[in-house]
Design a protein around this motif. Structure first.
Motif: not given
Length: 1658
Positions: A499-509, A600-608, A635-638
Motif C-alpha cells: 500500500l505504501l508503494k501505491g501511495f507514492v505520488g497520491s494527492t489524497e490520504g 501548516f498542514l497545507v504548506k508542510a507536506v510537499e515532498k516527503d 492532504i496526502p497523508v499515509f
C-alpha cells in the motif's frame, strides 16, 4: 425446635446471618446518619497465617487445589472461633479480612462480670484453637485483645445501602491491645484491666505498657463457673433462651418479617442478596479472583467530636458510593483503624468485573481523595492505597454468622500503603501496568519498609489526569527491539509495504487499519511499521492513545501536531510559542497563528511521505475524528491505525469515524491468531532460549490459543512461580533412550531466530520444566482470568449459568449434554439462551461434531487474513425491530439444528470453569460421566468395542456398565454396518464356493523351522510374473452398476482347489484377486445401504467422549476409572496415528499411578501390562527400539507370556512353540466359537499385540542372532492367535509371520503362510470383522508385494483394497492403500495412473482433514518433482505446507514421513545449488534418522537422505577437499546402514547401488563404480523398479558411453516444471522419461585428490 429449623431456610434468616445482633435488634426509626451509645466489652481476634494460606493456594500452581479447599480451611477455623464467641454470648460485629471484632453489650455495672466471661471465652479459644496445622503445612495462629468501656455505634448511608461502625476509646484500645499480643496470647487494655474483677484474673505485666497479659482465671471451679456463666447470660439481652436455647444465635429463630427484612437488606451487599434470593449456596461466591482493592483512610483533627465524625463519615460514605457505583465498585467494610475511619472498596467482585478495572479504581480514588480533602469537616489527612491482584473473595465465618470479605497479600499491601504513604493516592506496580495510563500520570515513590510486607515492588504516586501534563506526551509504549523481532506478521507487513508503494505520488490520504482483540500484538506491529517507515527515510509521527483521551477534545490531533512540529518536549508555553513562531515565520501572518494547524498542514507536506501511526485509535476523540476526516480528503497523508473490535452493542463514535473506516481509500485488516510454529518461536524468544520441552510447547499452544499476549502471560506466570529451569545447551549427542525424552529434543527454534538472544560469549540456553510440576493443574494468570471474568460478569444470570455449565464439559460441547447438566432447564430456555450467546460471539455453532474437532486441531490452521477496502459498520442508528426479531428467530433455529457448539474465546471457558467450587465441579462431572459412558466405545462402523480389546471385561468397576452397553450394541457386534447390508454380503458369499481347508491344514502340520536360512539377493525371486496386470478399465467394468436381481440369478465363478502337489502360489493369488472382484461386483448395490452409515467416527468419539471422560473422572477423584479411559485414549490415538497424544495420555496415566498411594486399587495386572505395551508401541513408532523392547518385555511378563533373553532360551522356547503350533493345527475347527471368556481373550489379544511389535523390533536389529528372536516372537504371535480361535486374529498372525519370514529370507515359510492366510480368508463369514480382515489382508499383501518388487500384483491388490475401503468408508486404511498404490505405480513409471491416485489421496485428505494424509500427499508431489520431471503441486506449495505444519504434534510423531519431506526439500535445494537453504532441512532430517524404523516408507526417506549426503560429498570434492575424508566416511557408513534396511524393502536396492556407484565414481574409482552400476541394473530387473532403471540408463550414458556432453533436462525445467493435470497422458510430455537429474562427476587432482586438512601451528 421445628420453628427454628424452618427459619434457617427463610430469607430473613439468611440475611440476618450477615448482620450482627447490634443491628438486627437495633433502632430503625432514626434517620441516617445517627449515633447510639452504650457500654460493653470488645474482643478483637487477629488470625495470623490467613494471608500466607491464601497466597499458597493462589500462587502454588502445582497444587491441585481451589477456592473451595481454602474456604473450608478458613471457615473450619474461623467457624470454630465464632462458635465459641456465640456460646459465650458474644455478638460478632464484623469480619475485617483475617480478623473479627466481637461485642458483649451490657450495662456499665455489669462490665466486671462480662469482662471475666469474655476473658474465659478468649482463653478457651487460645486453648483449643491457638495453633492449628493446615493440610498444606502452614500454621494458623490467633492473637486476642480485650477492652471495655463506652462505645458509640454510627450508622451512615442512604435509603439503599447502609453501613455501621463502632467508635470510641474502647475501640481504639482493643486494637492496641491486640497489636501488643503475640500468637496464643490474650491482652487486656488498660481500661479493661481497671474495670475487671482483678481477684479472679492472673496476669503478667508488660514492660512500659499499662495493658496486661492475661494468664488464667483463678479461684473458681467448673461448677461455680457454670453458675457464673448463666448469671452473665441474664445480662445479655439477646442470648438464646426458651425455645431457642438450642440455637447459637437468637436470630436463627426469627419469624418472617417483611419490614425487618427490608431494613436488614440495606446492610448486605447486592451481590450477596442476589444469591440469597436465587436460593443459591453462598459458597458459590467463594473464589480466588483478581480484583482491585482501594483502601481509603480518613484521619480527623483531634478537636473533632463524635458528631463531627458521624457527619464526616456519612458524607464520605455517600460520595464514595456514588463515585465507585459508576464502575461497579463496592464498599465492603467501614471501620475505625488507627484513630481514623477506613473504607475498604473492591472493584471486580463476582458480577462486577469490568475490563478497565484498574483505570476505574485509580480514577475513583483520585476523585475520592479530592472530595474528602476539600469538603469533609475536621479532616486532617486523606490517604488512599490501591492494589491489584488475586485475592480470596468469599463468605467467612459460621453458618449462623458470617460475612463476605476479601483476604490476601494485595489486601494487606493496600492497607500498608495507605498508612506508610500518607496524604496521597498510592498504587502498586500491577495497578500501574494494568491501567495502561501514560507514565506521566504517575510518580515513583521511595521504598518504605512496611510491616508484614515482603518485597512490595515499586510503589507509585498517582497524580491524576491533567491536560497540562499531556501536551505531546503520547509516544508509543511498545518499543521496537532488534533483540525482540516481530514474529508471525509477515503478511500484515507485506500489505503495508504494498500500500505504501501505491501511495507514492497520491494527492489524497490513505489509511490502513489493523483490527484485533487485546493481546493480538497490534502495538508491536505498529512499532515495527513506524521503524520501517523511518528506515525508508519517511517522516513518521507515531503516537499511542489511552481511554482517558476519548473525553479530551482535539487531544489526538493536537498531540500529532505537537510531535510533528517538535514542541512535544517543551515544558513551557513560551518555549512552544518560540518554536512555532520560528517555523511559521514568513509563511503565515501573525494574526492567523490561531489557525496554524490547518494552514501548516497545507504548506508542510510537499515532498516527503508523511506517515501518521496511531495505536489504540478507538480512543480518538470526536473533534479529532472530524479533523482527520477533513485532513485525509485534502492532504496526502499515509495513516496507520490499530483498533480493537467493538463490543456487543458498541457503535462507532461519529459519522467522521465511519467515513474514514468505510472509505474506499481505507484498507481494513483483521489480525489472526499466530500459528503454532510461531508460538514456539515466540516462547523461545521470550525466554531467551533455543529449545523448550514438548510438554511446554503443547501447553502454550493449547492455553494461548495463538494470542501473543496470552503466551507472554503464561510464561511470566511459570517463571514467577519458579517452574522453569534454564541451563546451557550442548550439541545433541547420542544418548540412551529415555521415555521422557521422546519428544523433548524435537522442539528447537531456528538458529536465525535465537542468535541475538544468546549472550556475548555465544552461550545458548535451553528451558526445561521443574520436576513435579503439573502443567495441567496450572490456573490462569490473574491478568488473563480478569479479562475473561469481565466478559462473564457482564452476562445475565441465565447466560452465566449456561457458560459455566458448558465450561465444565469442555471447549466444545454437545447441546444434549449441556441440557443434561443444566439444573431443571427446559430445552426451549436453553436454546433461547444459547441463541443470545451465539449472537454475542460467546459460542459458535457446528453442524457436525467432526467440524468442531477440526476447528481445534492444528492440522491446517487458517492463515488467511480478512482484508477488505472498507468495512461497513453502524454509526448509531437503531436497528429495525422487525429485522432484529427475525434475526433472533433465525439464530434460535440455527441453535436448534446445531448439535455441537464451542467457545469463541477459549480463555472464557477456563475462567468460567475455575469459578466453580470443587464440590460443585465434582457433582457436574459426575453428571457428565453418567451421560457419556454409554457412548464410550468405537463407532458403529468399527464394531462398537473397546480400543483395547475386551478391556472393560478385565476391570471390575467397569463390569457394572457392560450389560447396558452390550444390550444396545449386541445386534451390531457381528456386523457393524446394518442388517440389510449383512444379509446382502452373507447371501453373496454363500454362492462363492471356497476351496477345501483340509488340504491347507495337512500342509500346515508339516511345517518345520528353518533357522539357518540366509538372505541373498539371488534367492529372492519374483513369484508372480505370469499374472496378468488388471487394468484400471477392467476394474471399472467390474464395478459398473447392474440390475441386482439379474446378478442374483447369474452364478458366480467357482474357486476350485488343485491337488496339493500341484498347488501354486500364482493360482491362489489369482483366485484371491477374483474373489475380491466378485465381492465387489455382487454386492455393488448393497453398498448403498452401507453408505448411509457414514465414515468412521472413532476420532470424533475419542475427542468428544473418551478424552472428556478421563478428565471428568480425574476431577471426581475416580482414579481407577480415569486410568481406564486414559489407556483407552492412548490406544485410540495410536489407532489414529497420533503418537504424541498417545504419549501425553500415557504420561498422565503414569503420573496418576504414581500420585495415588493405594496403587493396587488403581491398576490391575492387565492394565499394567497394557500400559507398558502402549508405551512400547509409542517408542517403536518413534524409532526408540531398545526402549520399546524393554517395555514390551515387561508387558509380556505381566501377561504371563515371558519372552527369553538368551539364545539358549530362544532355542528351547522355539521347540516348545513349534510343538504348540502343530498341536493347534490339528485341533483347530473352522467355525469361530468364542468359548474362552472375554477376560481370557483380552489377555490373548494383548499378548498377540505385544508379540507383533516384538518381532518387528527384532527384525530391525542388525545383531547376528536377532533373526532367531524375531522368528520366535512371530511364531508366538501365531500361537496366541490360534489359541483365541478368532479367524481375524489367525489370518493377521499368518500374514505377519509370512512378512517376518520374507524379511529374513525364509522363502518357503514366507510363501506357505502367505497362502495359508489367503486360503483361510476365503472361509470368513464376512458379516462382522471378516470383511474388514479381508481388506486388511489385501492391504498387507499389497505392501509385501511392493516391498519385494512384485509391482503388478501389488497394484492389482491396491486397486481392489481401495475400492473396498471406499465402500466400507475406512479412510485411515485407505490412506495406507493409496500410499502403497502410488509407490507401486510410480516405480512402474505409470505416471497417468499415479496422478489419478494422487488426486484420490488429496481428495481424501482434504475431505477428512487429516494431516498425515496431506503430508503423504505433499511428499509424493515432491517425489514427482525430483524423479519424474513434472509437477502435480509446485515446490512452493509443498514447502509452505511443511513450514506451516512441521511443529504439528501429530506430524512430528511421524518420523518416517518427516524424514522423507525434509530430505526431499534438501535434495531440491542441493540440486539447484541453493546451499544456504539446504542446511536447515538437511539438519532436521539428520536428527530424525535414528528415530525411524525399517519400514518401507522409512527406507524410502533414508534413500533420499543418502542422496543429500552424496550431493554434499560432491560439493566438498569441488570446493572443500579438506572435508572430503570426513564426509566420505559418514556417507559410506550411512550407505551400509540403508543397505541393511533394504533387506526388508529390497525394491530400493537399485537406488542404493545407484548412489553407491556414483560415490565411487566421484571418489575416482571408476572400475568399482561400473560394478555397482551393473548390479543396480540387475536388481532393477529382479525387483521391477522401472523408475530407477530409467535413471540408471541416463547415468550410465552420462558417465561411461556418452560421446558428447548431455543436456540436463531436469535442471533446464526447474523450478517451473510442467503440471500434469487429470486427463493428460504421456503424449503431452514427450521427453518425460529423459527429464532426470544428471549426477555430474567433478574433476579431481590426480596427484592429491583428497588432501589431509592442515593443522595450524601452535
Amino acid at each position: 425446635m421445628e420453628q427454628r429449623k424452618s427459619s434457617d431456610c427463610t430469607i430473613i434468616g439468611k440475611v440476618a446471618a450477615h448482620v450482627p445482633d447490634l443491628i438486627v435488634y437495633g433502632d430503625f426509626s432514626q434517620e441516617v446518619p445517627f449515633i447510639e451509645s452504650f457500654d460493653g466489652v470488645l474482643l478483637f481476634a487477629d488470625i495470623s497465617g490467613f494471608t500466607a494460606l491464601t497466597e499458597k493456594f493462589s500462587m502454588d500452581t502445582s497444587l491441585d487445589r481451589g477456592a473451595d479447599q481454602l474456604t473450608q480451611t478458613l471457615n473450619h477455623y474461623v467457624g470454630d472461633i465464632v462458635e465459641e464467641v456465640l456460646v459465650y454470648g458474644g455478638d460478632i460485629l464484623n469480619f475485617a479480612g483475617d480478623a473479627l471484632l466481637a461485642l458483649w453489650k451490657v450495662q456499665r455495672s455489669q462490665l466486671s462480670d462480662i469482662i471475666t466471661l469474655a476473658l474465659k471465652c478468649s482463653l478457651r479459644i487460645q486453648e483449643e484453637y491457638g495453633v492449628r496445622e493446615t493440610e498444606v503445612g502452614l500454621e494458623l495462629r490467633v492473637k486476642i485483645g480485650l477492652s471495655a468501656g463506652h462505645i458509640s455505634k454510627v450508622v451512615v448511608g442512604d435509603n439503599k445501602h447502609q453501613y455501621f461502625l463502632v467508635i470510641g476509646r474502647a475501640v481504639d484500645e482493643v486494637r492496641l491491645a491486640q497489636n501488643l499480643a503475640k500468637a496464643s496470647e490474650v491482652i487486656l487494655s488498660p481500661n479493661c484491666w481497671e474495670l475487671c474483677n482483678r481477684n479472679m484474673i492472673e496476669i503478667e505485666r508488660i514492660k512500659d505498657q499499662r495493658a496486661v497479659k492475661a494468664r488464667y482465671i483463678k479461684n473458681i471451679s467448673e461448677i461455680e463457673f457454670d453458675e457464673f456463666f448463666w448469671k452473665c447470660t441474664e445480662y445479655l439481652q439477646h442470648y438464646p433462651t426458651g425455645e431457642s436455647n438450642t440455637s447459637l444465635r437468637a436470630t436463627s429463630t426469627l419469624s418472617p418479617n417483611d419490614e425487618l427484612e427490608k431494613c436488614l437488606r440495606k446492610y448486605v451487599m447486592r451481590n450477596i442478596l442476589k444469591k440469597i434470593d436465587d436460593n443459591q449456596p453462598l459458597e458459590y461466591l467463594s473464589e480466588l479472583r483478581p480484583v482491585t482493592i482501594v483502601f481509603v483512610n480518613l484521619q480527623f483533627d483531634e478537636s473533632a467530636n463524635t458528631l463531627h465524625l458521624c457527619k464526616a463519615i456519612h458524607d464520605a460514605n455517600v460520595k464514595i458510593s456514588d463515585i465507585i457505583h459508576v464502575f461497579s465498585g463496592k464498599i465492603n467494610k467501614v471501620f475505625m483503624f488507627d484513630k481514623g475511619c477506613t473504607f475498604l472498596c473492591v472493584f471486580g467482585l463476582p458480577g462486577d468485573k469490568q475490563a478497565d478495572e484498574s483505570t476505574h479504581a485509580l480514577d475513583s480514588a483520585f476523585k475520592i481523595f479530592n472530595f474528602c480533602s476539600e469538603t469533609l469537616m475536621k479532616i486532617k489527612l486523606v490517604s488512599i492505597g490501591v492494589t491489584s491482584g488475586p485475592v480470596f473473595c468469599g463468605v467467612v465465618g459460621h453458618r449462623v454468622r458470617h460475612e463476605y470479605t476479601v483476604i490476601g497479600q494485595k489486601v494487606n499491601l493496600a492497607a500498608r500503603m495507605m498508612m506508610y504513604y500518607p496524604g496521597l493516592v498510592s498504587c502498586d506496580a500491577v495497578t500501574y501496568a494494568n491501567s495502561r495510563l501514560p507514565h506521566y500520570f504517575f510518580e515513583e515513590l521511595p521504598q518504605a519498609e512496611m510491616k508484614g510486607v515482603v518485597n512490595p515492588g515499586v510503589v507509585y504516586h498517582y497524580l491524576g489526569i491533567s491536560e497540562k501534563t499531556m501536551i505531546g506526551k503520547a509516544y508509543l509504549t511498545k518499543k521496537r527491539s532488534e533483540y525482540y523481532p516481530l514474529l508471525g506478521r509477515e503478511k500484515e507487513l507485506e500489505i503495508y509495504g504494498n500500500l505504501l508503494k501505491g501511495f507514492v505520488g497520491s494527492t489524497e490520504g490513505r489509511v490502513i487499519i489493523y483490527e484485533g482483540l487485546m493481546g493480538y500484538g497490534k502495538s508491536q506491529l505498529l512499532a515495527e511499521i513506524a521503524y520501517l517507515g523511518q528506515e525508508a527515510g519517511h517522516r513518521v509521527v507515531a503516537m499511542e492513545l489511552t481511554k482517558v483521551n476519548v473525553q479530551q477534545n482535539f487531544f489526538a490531533i493536537r498531540t500529532l501536531m505537537a510531535m510533528f512540529l517538535g514542541i512535544d518536549a517543551c515544558k513551557s508555553y513560551d518555549a512552544r510559542q518560540h518554536i512555532l513562531q520560528g517555523k511559521l515565520g514568513g509563511v503565515v501572518e501573525e494574526t492567523y497563528y490561531c489557525l496554524l494547524n490547518n494552514i501548516f498542514l497545507v504548506k508542510a507536506v510537499e515532498k516527503d511521505i508523511l506517515i501518521f501511526v496511531i495505536d489504540e485509535a478507538h480512543f480518538i476523540d470526536l473533534a479529532s475524528w472530524k479533523f482527520l476526516d477533513n485532513l485525509l480528503s485534502r492532504i496526502p497523508v499515509f495513516m496507520v491505525m490499530s483498533l480493537s473490535p467493538p463490543s456487543r452493542q458498541a457503535r462507532l463514535p461519529c459519522v467522521s469515524a465511519a467515513n474514514i473506516i468505510n472509505s474506499a481509500k481505507t484498507t481494513y485488516v483483521q489480525l489472526r491468531e499466530l500459528k503454532p510454529s510461531v508460538i514456539l518461536q515466540k516462547a523461545c524468544q521470550d525466554l531467551g532460549v533455543v529449545s523448550i520441552p514438548r510438554e511446554l510447547e503443547t501447553f502454550l499452544i493449547q492455553r494461548s490459543h495463538g494470542i501473543p499476549f496470552y503466551c507472554e502471560e503464561l510464561l511470566r506466570n511459570l517463571h514467577l512461580n519458579n517452574m522453569l529451569i534454564f541451563h546451557l545447551w550442548e550439541e545433541e549427542e547420542e544418548v540412551d533412550d529415555e521415555w521422557e525424552g521422546l519428544f523433548t529434543h524435537a522442539i528447537k527454534a531456528t538458529p536465525s531466530k535465537t542468535e541475538s538472544l544468546s549472550s556475548s560469549d555465544n552461550d545458548l540456553y535451553i528451558c526445561t520444566i521443574r520436576q513435579n510440576v503439573k502443567l495441567q493443574n496450572i490456573m490462569l494468570p490473574p491478568t488473563l482470568k480478569g479479562t475473561a471474568l469481565a466478559e462473564l460478569d457482564n452476562m445475565s444470570p441465565s447466560e452465566q449459568m449456561v457458560v459455566k455449565c458448558a465450561a465444565v464439559i469442555g471447549l466444545t460441547f454437545t447441546t444434549e449434554l449441556l441440557l443434561h447438566i443444566l439444573p431443571e432447564w427446559t430445552k426451549r430456555k436453553m436454546n433461547q439462551t444459547l441463541a443470545t450467546l451465539v449472537d454475542s460471539h460467546i459460542f459458535k455453532c457446528f453442524n457436525k461434531r467432526k467440524n468442531s474437532q477440526n476447528a481445534q486441531s492444528q492440522d491446517m490452521p487458517s492463515t488467511e487474513l480478512l482484508v477488505c477496502p472498507g468495512t461497513v459498520r453502524s454509526i448509531g442508528q437503531e436497528s429495525d425491530i422487525r429485522s432484529s426479531v427475525c434475526n433472533r428467530i433465525k439464530q434460535e433455529q440455527l441453535v436448534m439444528q446445531c448439535g455441537v457448539m464451542a467457545f469463541c474465546m477459549p480463555l472464557l471457558q477456563e475462567a468460567a470453569y475455575e469459578v466453580w467450587l470443587k464440590s460443585q465441579k465434582k457433582a457436574l462431572h459426575l453428571k457428565c460421566v453418567s451421560y457419556l459412558e454409554g457412548q464410550a466405545h468405537k463407532c458403529r462402523r468399527c464394531g462398537e468395542g473397546d480400543f483395547i480389546s475386551f478391556h472393560r471385561h478385565t476391570v471390575e468397576m467397569m463390569l457394572g456398565s457392560i450389560e447396558s452397553q452390550e444390550n444396545c450394541s449386541e445386534q451390531h457386534k457381528e456386523y457393524p454396518f446394518s442388517e440389510a447390508a449383512s444379509l446382502i454380503i452373507y447371501t453373496t458369499l454363500k454362492r462363492l464356493q471356497a476351496p477345501s481347508f483340509e488340504a491347507m491344514e495337512r500342509k500346515a502340520v508339516t511345517a518345520e523351522a528353518s533357522l539357518t536360512s540366509t538372505c541373498s539377493l539371488e534367492s529372492v525371486q519374483r513369484t508372480s510374473e505370469d499374472i496378468t496386470t488388471s487394468t484400471f478399465s477392467k476394474k471399472l467394468e467390474l464395478l459398473l452398476p447392474q440390475d441386482f436381481e439379474k446378478e442374483t440369478v447369474k452364478a458366480p465363478k467357482k474357486h476350485k482347489m488343485l491337488p496339493e502337489e500341484n498347488l501354486k502360489a500364482e493360482e491362489i493369488e489369482k483366485e484371491f484377486l477374483e474373489r475380491l472382484d466378485e465381492i465387489i461386483q455382487q454386492s455393488d448395490k448393497g453398498w448403498e445401504k452401507i453408505r448411509r452409515l457414514g465414515s468412521c467416527e472413532c476420532e470424533e468419539i475419542v475427542e468428544s467422549v473418551f478424552v472428556p471422560l478421563s478428565r471428568h473422572c480425574m476431577a471426581m477423584g475416580e482414579y481407577a476409572r480415569a486410568l481406564y479411559y486414559l489407556l483407552e485414549c492412548a490406544a485410540a490415538y495410536l489407532h489414529l496415528s497420533n503418537n504424541y497424544m498417545a504419549f501425553s495420555n500415557l504420561n498422565t496415566a503414569e503420573n496418576l499411578i504414581k500420585s495415588v498411594d493405594l496403587r493396587a486399587t488403581v491398576i490391575n495386572q492387565f492394565e499394567e501390562a497394557t500400559f507398558y505395551s502402549l508405551k512400547g508401541e509409542v517408542c517403536y513408532n518413534m524409532g526408540q527400539m531398545n526402549l520399546a523392547k524393554k517395555f514390551i518385555r515387561k508387558a509380556l511378563i505381566l501377561l504371563n507370556r515371558r519372552f527369553p533373553f538368551t539364545l539358549i532360551g530362544v532355542f528351547f522356547k522355539t521347540l516348545l512353540e513349534v510343538s504348540k503350533h502343530a498341536s493347534h493345527q490339528k485341533k483347530q475347527q473352522f467355525l469361530y466359537s468364542r468359548s474362552k471368556g472375554e477376560k481370557k481373550l483380552a489377555f490373548l489379544y494383548q499378548q498377540g499385540h505385544c508379540l507383533s511389535l516384538l518381532w518387528q523390533l527384532f527384525s530391525l536389529d542388525t545383531a547376528t542372532n536377532s533373526k532367531k528372536f524375531c522368528r520366535l516372537a512371530a511364531l508366538m504371535k501365531v500361537n496366541s492367535a490360534e489359541e483365541s480361535d478368532d479367524e481375524s486374529q489367525i489370518i493377521s498372525s499368518y500374514t505377519e509371520f509370512s512378512l517376518c519370514c520374507q524379511m529374513m529370507g525364509y522363502q518357503d515359510e514366507w510363501m506357505k503362510y502367505e497362502l495359508m492366510a489367503i486360503q483361510r480368508s476365503s472361509h470368513l463369514q464376512v458379516i462382522g470383522g471378516g470383511l474388514l480382515t479381508t481388506v486388511k489382508l489385501a492391504q498387507s499383501l499389497a505392501y509385501m508385494k511392493l516391498c519385494l518388487g512384485n509391482l503388478p500384483l501389488s497394484i492389482q491388490l491396491g486397486y481392489r483394497a481401495h475400492e473396498m475401503c471406499v465402500r466400507l468408508k475406512k479412510p485411515k486404511l485407505d490412506y495406507l492403500v493409496l500410499c502403497m498404490l502410488f509407490k507401486a505405480l510410480f516405480l512402474s513409471i505409470r505416471y497417468q495412473d499415479c496422478v489419478q491416485v494422487l488426486s484420490w489421496l488429496e481428495e481424501l485428505a482434504v475431505e477428512e482433514e487429516r494431516i498425515i494424509g496431506m503430508a503423504c500427499f505433499f511428499s509424493y508431489c515432491l517425489e514427482l518433482l525430483l524423479y519424474a520431471g513434472f509437477s502435480f503441486k509446485s515446490f512452493k506449495e509443498c514447502l509452505e505446507f511443511i513450514q506451516r505444519n512441521e511443529t504439528n504434534c501429530i506430524l512430528m510423531s511421524q518420523n518416517s514421513i518427516m524424514l522423507g519431506l525434509y530430505s526431499s526439500v534438501a535434495i531440491w535445494f542441493a540440486r539447484l545449488q541453493q546451499w544456504g537453504n539446504f542446511k536447515e532441512p538437511f539438519e532436521k532430517a539428520k536428527r530424525l534418522l535414528r528415530r525411524t524404523n525399517a519400514s518401507f516408507f522409512a527406507t524410502s526417506g533414508f534413500c533420499r537422505f543418502l542422496e543429500c549426503e552424496v550431493l554434499v560429498l560432491r560439493k566438498h570434492i569441488e570446493e572443500k577437499p579438506d572435508l572430503v575424508r570426513e564426509t566420505r566416511t559418514k556417507t559410506l557408513k550411512d550407505l551400509d546402514q540403508v543397505l541393511s534396511r533394504c533387506s526388508t524393502s529390497p525394491i530400493y536396492y537399485p537406488r542404493v547401488y545407484h548412489l553407491k556407484a556414483y560415490i565411487f565414481l566421484v571418489l575416482g574409482n571408476e572400475e568399482q563404480s561400473q560394478i555397482y552400476l551393473s548390479q543396480a541394473f540387475q536388481l532393477c530387473d529382479i525387483y521391477g523398479n522401472l523408475l530407477e532403471k530409467s535413471w540408471l540408463e541416463i547415468s550410465n550414458e552420462w558417465w561411461f558411453t556418452a560421446k558428447g556432453p548431455m543436456e540436463d533436462l531436469w535442471l533446464k525445467a526447474a523450478p517451473d516444471f510442467p503440471k500434469w493435470k487429470i486427463g493428460m497422458t504421456e503424449k503431452d510430455f514427450p521427453e518425460i522419461h529423459k527429464t532426470k537429474y544428471l549426477l555430474q562427476v567433478p574433476a579431481l587432482d590426480i596427484n592429491n585428490p583428497f588432501p589431509e586438512p592442515e593443522i595450524p601451528n601452535v
